[in-house]
Design a protein around this motif. Structure first.
Motif, PDB file in Angstrom:
ATOM      1  N   PRO A  31       8.561  14.835  16.923  1.00  0.00           N
ATOM      2  CA  PRO A  31       7.963  13.904  17.761  1.00  0.00           C
ATOM      3  C   PRO A  31       6.839  13.107  17.337  1.00  0.00           C
ATOM      4  O   PRO A  31       6.868  11.868  17.566  1.00  0.00           O
ATOM      5  CB  PRO A  31       7.517  14.911  18.941  1.00  0.00           C
ATOM      6  CG  PRO A  31       7.341  16.170  18.210  1.00  0.00           C
ATOM      7  CD  PRO A  31       8.206  16.447  17.364  1.00  0.00           C
ATOM      8  N   SER A  32       6.171  13.505  16.285  1.00  0.00           N
ATOM      9  CA  SER A  32       5.236  12.539  15.617  1.00  0.00           C
ATOM     10  C   SER A  32       5.942  11.322  14.933  1.00  0.00           C
ATOM     11  O   SER A  32       6.889  11.486  14.564  1.00  0.00           O
ATOM     12  CB  SER A  32       4.324  13.414  14.786  1.00  0.00           C
ATOM     13  OG  SER A  32       3.808  14.376  15.269  1.00  0.00           O
ATOM     14  N   VAL A  33       4.924  10.359  15.125  1.00  0.00           N
ATOM     15  CA  VAL A  33       5.562   9.270  14.324  1.00  0.00           C
ATOM     16  C   VAL A  33       4.615   8.744  13.224  1.00  0.00           C
ATOM     17  O   VAL A  33       3.291   8.619  13.531  1.00  0.00           O
ATOM     18  CB  VAL A  33       5.736   7.863  15.212  1.00  0.00           C
ATOM     19  CG1 VAL A  33       6.264   6.775  14.792  1.00  0.00           C
ATOM     20  CG2 VAL A  33       6.954   8.331  16.214  1.00  0.00           C
ATOM     21  N   ALA A  34       5.029   8.253  12.045  1.00  0.00           N
ATOM     22  CA  ALA A  34       4.046   7.838  11.120  1.00  0.00           C
ATOM     23  C   ALA A  34       4.976   6.664  10.470  1.00  0.00           C
ATOM     24  O   ALA A  34       6.199   6.856   9.673  1.00  0.00           O
ATOM     25  CB  ALA A  34       3.829   8.788  10.004  1.00  0.00           C
ATOM     26  N   VAL A  35       4.124   5.609  10.272  1.00  0.00           N
ATOM     27  CA  VAL A  35       4.824   4.496   9.669  1.00  0.00           C
ATOM     28  C   VAL A  35       4.136   3.785   8.499  1.00  0.00           C
ATOM     29  O   VAL A  35       2.728   3.854   8.501  1.00  0.00           O
ATOM     30  CB  VAL A  35       5.176   3.307  10.754  1.00  0.00           C
ATOM     31  CG1 VAL A  35       6.308   4.066  11.623  1.00  0.00           C
ATOM     32  CG2 VAL A  35       4.054   2.849  11.486  1.00  0.00           C
ATOM     33  N   PRO A  36       4.644   3.160   7.574  1.00  0.00           N
ATOM     34  CA  PRO A  36       3.983   2.611   6.433  1.00  0.00           C
ATOM     35  C   PRO A  36       3.177   1.420   7.080  1.00  0.00           C
ATOM     36  O   PRO A  36       3.600   0.501   7.876  1.00  0.00           O
ATOM     37  CB  PRO A  36       4.976   2.038   5.472  1.00  0.00           C
ATOM     38  CG  PRO A  36       6.147   2.231   6.133  1.00  0.00           C
ATOM     39  CD  PRO A  36       6.107   3.075   7.347  1.00  0.00           C
ATOM     40  N   MET A  37       1.623   1.047   6.739  1.00  0.00           N
ATOM     41  CA  MET A  37       0.980   0.169   7.322  1.00  0.00           C
ATOM     42  C   MET A  37       1.332  -1.198   6.589  1.00  0.00           C
ATOM     43  O   MET A  37       0.802  -2.330   7.020  1.00  0.00           O
ATOM     44  CB  MET A  37      -0.617   0.427   7.133  1.00  0.00           C
ATOM     45  CG  MET A  37      -0.837   1.785   8.064  1.00  0.00           C
ATOM     46  SD  MET A  37      -1.041   1.372   9.793  1.00  0.00           S
ATOM     47  CE  MET A  37       0.433   2.241  10.402  1.00  0.00           C
ATOM     48  N   ASP A  38       1.927  -0.939   5.370  1.00  0.00           N
ATOM     49  CA  ASP A  38       2.069  -2.368   4.518  1.00  0.00           C
ATOM     50  C   ASP A  38       3.386  -3.074   4.945  1.00  0.00           C
ATOM     51  O   ASP A  38       3.677  -4.299   4.669  1.00  0.00           O
ATOM     52  CB  ASP A  38       2.204  -1.914   3.174  1.00  0.00           C
ATOM     53  CG  ASP A  38       2.130  -2.959   2.111  1.00  0.00           C
ATOM     54  OD1 ASP A  38       1.407  -3.844   2.065  1.00  0.00           O
ATOM     55  OD2 ASP A  38       3.022  -3.292   1.460  1.00  0.00           O
ATOM     56  N   THR A  39       4.444  -2.440   5.800  1.00  0.00           N
ATOM     57  CA  THR A  39       5.537  -3.352   5.991  1.00  0.00           C
ATOM     58  C   THR A  39       5.246  -3.801   7.664  1.00  0.00           C
ATOM     59  O   THR A  39       4.281  -3.733   7.839  1.00  0.00           O
ATOM     60  CB  THR A  39       6.776  -2.099   6.205  1.00  0.00           C
ATOM     61  OG1 THR A  39       6.543  -1.511   7.195  1.00  0.00           O
ATOM     62  CG2 THR A  39       6.864  -1.352   4.928  1.00  0.00           C
TER      63      THR A  39
END
Length: 512
Positions: free
Chosen positions: A368-376
């Protein structure tokens, strides 16, 4: 940071190559073969292309082994490879202010026509390049081909993908960033990777020029340039990792902008770009639009120069108020408006975004956690919402996003709400893998499996090296993902891993 006064002064000057007054020195001729870095063409128009070469008899030496004189360079364009029917010819003059690079903006050619070109300096003749003009604005050509690629860290592999790309005679090639890497390593897989110059950061104009020369010595890269006109945009490593607008880590902006000016200057010098793209100090007009008749229109984007700084200190993080802040932008508000206004006005069947990194949501963690790249675009979700929402509100059809940066192939439906499986799909995205960056890779790594599991809008993933070859007709878009079995050996092979299709009027992608 060490920046020589000479390098900074050169990067901040704006005199065009070949436009200075001629002098007695222009009668000079190189004593050794100056065409060591090959030839290229780019930014096709219905009546012309840019032709490029650089005089560099000793390419890794300062100024490529040239002295400070100006040299005449003759150029020819023919309809046949043996130059039996020459249709345009002329002379340009190249000097040290632009490292003896030629950018010839040839006009008066026929639309949608194949040509061959070459240069001559003294008693030396360059390799022959093939190029092709764009169709006229009213033409709906029945078919065109394009390839797109990115990310070619030279110490991590051989350019087998470029060799394959060159053999397929595309109508145009898009290179979407990380043409060079500004940093080096001391343990690459190519002979000579431990050379002092290959292991240190590029900072000065001379550093960047030498780095481009090192990359351009590769014969497969030269073949790819000589096979078709290229349309190029930069990403971050042409300057420094993950730079954003006037910022790059803790470097003071005033200091970074001098480095950016050096990097932009060397980029323009070594790419087949026109005079409007010539940098003015640390500024460069790179976003531009190129039409292919009524079949396709390319909006080439700059997601580096006008972006706000990465949120949350960069890296891969959970999305939050900062990433969704509507005041932040990846393109900058003027470029956002330019893009949507252009897409609205387009009469082309296919509207193509050529840019650096993925628009699609990239949840990188299981559960359920979400982590996304800050550079995209994930780090600038309000900017993404304005793009995809604008496409929907304006009824823009057949938008195809082509990007790189991830070092993996990814195919996605671009929906208005990635968290709603019933959300309307408004565009399609093909992210191409790297030419070499990341070494050999594998078909599907653990990270790729997580991406497919956590992002249902994602239809395909692959972690090998390669590029994407596309065939476009008025009714159908086909993207063929060409992958290398190995790039860590010089004799790798390339094969088709998967083909994905988009039908005219249907944004959702499907396997062909």
């Amino acid at each position: 940071m060490t920046v020589t006064g000479a390098a900074a002064a050169l990067a901040l000057s704006a005199t065009l190559p070949g436009t200075g007054s001629a002098s007695a020195a222009v009668t000079a001729h190189p004593k050794n073969d100056p065409f060591t870095l090959g030839v290229a063409s780019g930014d096709p128009l219905p009546d012309g292309v840019v032709l490029w070469t650089r005089l560099a008899p000793d390419p890794l030496a300062p100024f490529g082994g040239m002295d400070r004189r100006t040299y005449p360079v003759q150029w020819e364009v023919a309809t046949d490879q043996r130059f039996g029917r020459i249709v345009r010819r002329g002379t340009t003059h190249v000097g040290p202010e632009f490292s003896h690079t030629a950018h010839v903006d040839v006009r008066g050619l026929r639309p949608w026509h194949e040509y061959f070109f070459r240069f001559r300096s003294g008693g030396f003749i360059s390799p022959v390049g093939r190029t092709k003009t764009a169709p006229s604005p009213e033409q709906l050509v029945p078919r065109m081909s394009l390839a797109f690629a990115s990310c070619q860290a030279i110490w991590e592999g051989w350019y087998t993908a470029h060799r394959d790309l060159a053999s397929r005679r595309h109508d145009v090639v898009l290179f979407l960033g990380d043409y060079i890497y500004e940093f080096g390593v001391d343990r690459g897989i190519r002979p000579g990777d431990g050379d002092e110059h290959h292991t240190r950061q590029s900072v000065t104009l001379d550093d960047y020029r030498r780095r481009y020369a090192y990359y351009k010595l590769d014969p497969d890269l030269q073949a790819a340039h000589a096979s078709a006109p290229w349309i190029v945009v930069f990403d971050d490593h042409e300057v420094v990792d993950n730079w954003a607008g006037p910022s790059a880590g803790s470097t003071p902006s005033a200091e970074f902008l001098v480095r950016r000016a050096n990097a932009f200057r060397a980029y323009w010098e070594h790419m087949p770009l026109r005079a409007p793209q010539l940098p003015q100090g640390p500024d460069m007009q790179l976003h531009r639009r190129l039409g292919y008749g009524r079949l396709a229109e390319f909006s080439m984007l700059d997601t580096r120069q006008y972006r706000d700084d990465q949120a949350n200190g960069d890296g891969t993080k959970a999305p939050n108020e900062a990433t969704a802040d509507p005041a932040r932008s990846l393109l900058g508000r003027p470029q956002e408006r330019w893009l949507l206004d252009g897409l609205s006005a387009s009469s082309a069947r296919w509207n193509i975004l050529g840019h650096q990194t993925a628009v699609t949501l990239l949840d990188t963690v299981s559960g359920p956690s979400v982590a996304v790249p800050m550079d995209t675009w994930d780090g600038y979700s309000a900017s993404r919402d304005r793009l995809l929402g604008g496409i929907a509100e304006r009824g823009i059809r057949n938008v195809v996003s082509l990007a790189g940066d991830l070092h993996r192939s990814v195919v996605s439906d671009l929906a208005l709400d990635f968290h709603d499986p019933d959300s309307r799909v408004v565009a399609t995205e093909f992210v191409g893998t790297s030419i070499t960056s990341g070494l050999d890779g594998q078909d599907l790594d653990a990270g790729g499996q997580v991406l497919l599991d956590e992002n249902p809008h994602m239809k395909f993933g692959n972690f090998q090296r390669g590029y994407v070859s596309c065939e476009i007709t008025p009714d159908l878009w086909l993207s063929d993902f060409r992958v290398c079995d190995k790039v860590t050996v010089p004799d790798g092979t390339v094969s088709s891993r998967a083909v994905y299709a988009v039908e005219n009027g249907v944004a959702a992608v499907q396997q062909a």
